[in-house]
Design a protein around this motif. Sequence first.
Motif, PDB file in Angstrom:
ATOM      1  N   SER A  19       0.814  -1.223   0.000  1.00 31.38           N
ATOM      2  CA  SER A  19       0.000   0.000   0.000  1.00 31.38           C
ATOM      3  C   SER A  19       0.846   1.272   0.000  1.00 31.38           C
ATOM      4  O   SER A  19       0.362   2.338  -0.375  1.00 31.38           O
ATOM      5  CB  SER A  19      -0.907   0.023   1.233  1.00 31.38           C
ATOM      6  OG  SER A  19      -0.152   0.273   2.410  1.00 31.38           O
ATOM      7  N   ARG A  20       2.085   1.171   0.480  1.00 33.83           N
ATOM      8  CA  ARG A  20       2.984   2.321   0.645  1.00 33.83           C
ATOM      9  C   ARG A  20       2.462   3.335   1.661  1.00 33.83           C
ATOM     10  O   ARG A  20       2.849   4.509   1.657  1.00 33.83           O
ATOM     11  CB  ARG A  20       3.262   3.007  -0.699  1.00 33.83           C
ATOM     12  CG  ARG A  20       3.938   2.089  -1.720  1.00 33.83           C
ATOM     13  CD  ARG A  20       4.295   2.831  -2.980  1.00 33.83           C
ATOM     14  NE  ARG A  20       4.951   1.927  -3.938  1.00 33.83           N
ATOM     15  CZ  ARG A  20       5.386   2.308  -5.137  1.00 33.83           C
ATOM     16  NH1 ARG A  20       5.234   3.578  -5.532  1.00 33.83           N
ATOM     17  NH2 ARG A  20       5.960   1.444  -5.940  1.00 33.83           N
ATOM     18  N   ILE A  21       1.569   2.888   2.512  1.00 29.50           N
ATOM     19  CA  ILE A  21       1.072   3.744   3.588  1.00 29.50           C
ATOM     20  C   ILE A  21       2.103   3.767   4.712  1.00 29.50           C
ATOM     21  O   ILE A  21       2.590   2.728   5.146  1.00 29.50           O
ATOM     22  CB  ILE A  21      -0.295   3.230   4.102  1.00 29.50           C
ATOM     23  CG1 ILE A  21      -1.359   3.399   3.004  1.00 29.50           C
ATOM     24  CG2 ILE A  21      -0.713   3.954   5.380  1.00 29.50           C
ATOM     25  CD1 ILE A  21      -2.674   2.718   3.317  1.00 29.50           C
ATOM     26  N   GLY A  24      -4.201   6.986   5.483  1.00 29.72           N
ATOM     27  CA  GLY A  24      -4.252   5.675   4.849  1.00 29.72           C
ATOM     28  C   GLY A  24      -5.297   4.781   5.487  1.00 29.72           C
ATOM     29  O   GLY A  24      -5.552   4.871   6.699  1.00 29.72           O
ATOM     30  N   GLU A  55     -11.469   6.164  -1.314  1.00 35.49           N
ATOM     31  CA  GLU A  55     -11.191   6.555  -2.700  1.00 35.49           C
ATOM     32  C   GLU A  55     -11.821   7.907  -3.013  1.00 35.49           C
ATOM     33  O   GLU A  55     -11.187   8.792  -3.603  1.00 35.49           O
ATOM     34  CB  GLU A  55     -11.721   5.483  -3.649  1.00 35.49           C
ATOM     35  CG  GLU A  55     -11.457   5.756  -5.109  1.00 35.49           C
ATOM     36  CD  GLU A  55     -11.975   4.638  -6.013  1.00 35.49           C
ATOM     37  OE1 GLU A  55     -11.567   4.607  -7.176  1.00 35.49           O
ATOM     38  OE2 GLU A  55     -12.773   3.808  -5.552  1.00 35.49           O
ATOM     39  N   PRO A 106      -5.141   7.257   0.425  1.00 37.25           N
ATOM     40  CA  PRO A 106      -4.530   5.991  -0.011  1.00 37.25           C
ATOM     41  C   PRO A 106      -5.151   4.808   0.738  1.00 37.25           C
ATOM     42  O   PRO A 106      -5.427   4.901   1.939  1.00 37.25           O
ATOM     43  CB  PRO A 106      -3.055   6.164   0.347  1.00 37.25           C
ATOM     44  CG  PRO A 106      -2.840   7.651   0.327  1.00 37.25           C
ATOM     45  CD  PRO A 106      -4.127   8.239   0.848  1.00 37.25           C
ATOM     46  N   HIS A 107      -5.350   3.691   0.032  1.00 41.00           N
ATOM     47  CA  HIS A 107      -6.075   2.579   0.637  1.00 41.00           C
ATOM     48  C   HIS A 107      -5.734   1.273  -0.073  1.00 41.00           C
ATOM     49  O   HIS A 107      -5.259   1.274  -1.213  1.00 41.00           O
ATOM     50  CB  HIS A 107      -7.584   2.830   0.551  1.00 41.00           C
ATOM     51  CG  HIS A 107      -8.061   3.041  -0.858  1.00 41.00           C
ATOM     52  ND1 HIS A 107      -7.948   4.271  -1.489  1.00 41.00           N
ATOM     53  CD2 HIS A 107      -8.611   2.210  -1.769  1.00 41.00           C
ATOM     54  CE1 HIS A 107      -8.430   4.177  -2.724  1.00 41.00           C
ATOM     55  NE2 HIS A 107      -8.820   2.922  -2.916  1.00 41.00           N
TER      56      HIS A 107
END
Length: 410
Positions: free
Chosen positions: A104-106, A187, A205, A210-211
């Motif tokens: 996710s890059r969260i 996130g 969204e 971000p999700h």
Amino acid sequence: MRCGLLGEKLGHSYSPALHALFGDYDYELFEVSPDRLGDFLRVRDFQGLNVTIPYKTTMLAICDDLTETAATIGSVNTVLKQLDGSLLGDNTDAAGFEGMVWKSRIRILGRKCLVLGSGGASLSAQYVLRKLGAGEVVVISRTGENNYDNLDRHQDAAVIVNATPVGMYPNTAASPVDLRQFPHCEGVLDLIYNPARTALLQQAETLGIPHLGGLYMLAEQARCAAQLFTGEVIPAIRTQEAYRTLRSRMENRILVGMPGCGKSTVGRALAAQLDRPFVDTDAELEKVLHMPVGEYITHYGEEAFRKEETALLAQLGKSSGLVIATGGGCVTRPENYPHLHQNGAIFFLERALSKLPKKGRPLSLKGSLEDMYTIRLPMYRRFADITVANDGPAEKVAQKLEEAYEHFSD
């Protein structure tokens, strides 16, 4: 080798299809009620198990031995029958969730994280968040100090993790929280994988947060479990391959566009190419209404028809692995978008106005087709993930649709 998934209610589990991508072993669904759990485990007619709701913490006391990870977390989601017949409890959910976070890059480091739910999946998520350096981890449960009635205490939360079944198939319209309560949210991670986009993720969204849904976690924990079952090393790259394969298989392909643009013809061709069921929503509605769509609209009006259409889309959208051709006006009701989007990639099938037929289409005959197109075009574009021109034979257009999907899903 006999392996499988142990749970009380398994429904539409993706696990058998997923494990088939990782190893050559039998993988079954063991749907066992709590009063039969003891008998099932006494027989021990399996070599390995994955464990899901509600047995992840139950198995902690039942297993003869625990790995350090399972003992530390306090939850078991993978069980291995050892050579002497004893049961070793492990936890691959932690590795799965950690993989999900990286995918996710969260950012977790230093962030305040809210974990919704206090069950076995929640314990694994808490363990990973602390491992990754979360500034604070707060568990929200139905009762206790931090609960859903005092969420205002945690408006500063940066990361929301849903470890509850709220929003899971078939109750896909439900969401555990309203993300507007968390103005600093960076996130959202939802451990649910069916539907692909829960109501919580769809709100994220919409809000530009971000999700990621739980399918990647499912794939990574399955790879780790498969290594235990087979005793073989399975490269980590296989998780990404399995994730993309399963996502492609399960995600509906949904066609929207003007009446007469070829959605049904192209949709049937696409369904044949993908070897999956095809659904024409107008044809399905005629079964429900017991009359042709045009006749129903003439007798009862467009508004009555749209309500029936929305009810059908709400059910169809929960399904997986379909090709669905929608009616030309479904985009006129914004509430249809989350129904279609939850498990589907949406294609806008464009066709030149001069090639759109009017015969047998009462709404196309009511006024200017050009005016209808002008009004609906921005609606089609809002709904669509991908736009493809219907400018050739149906088979070639269908192939073009799937090629576009492959790029979209990367």
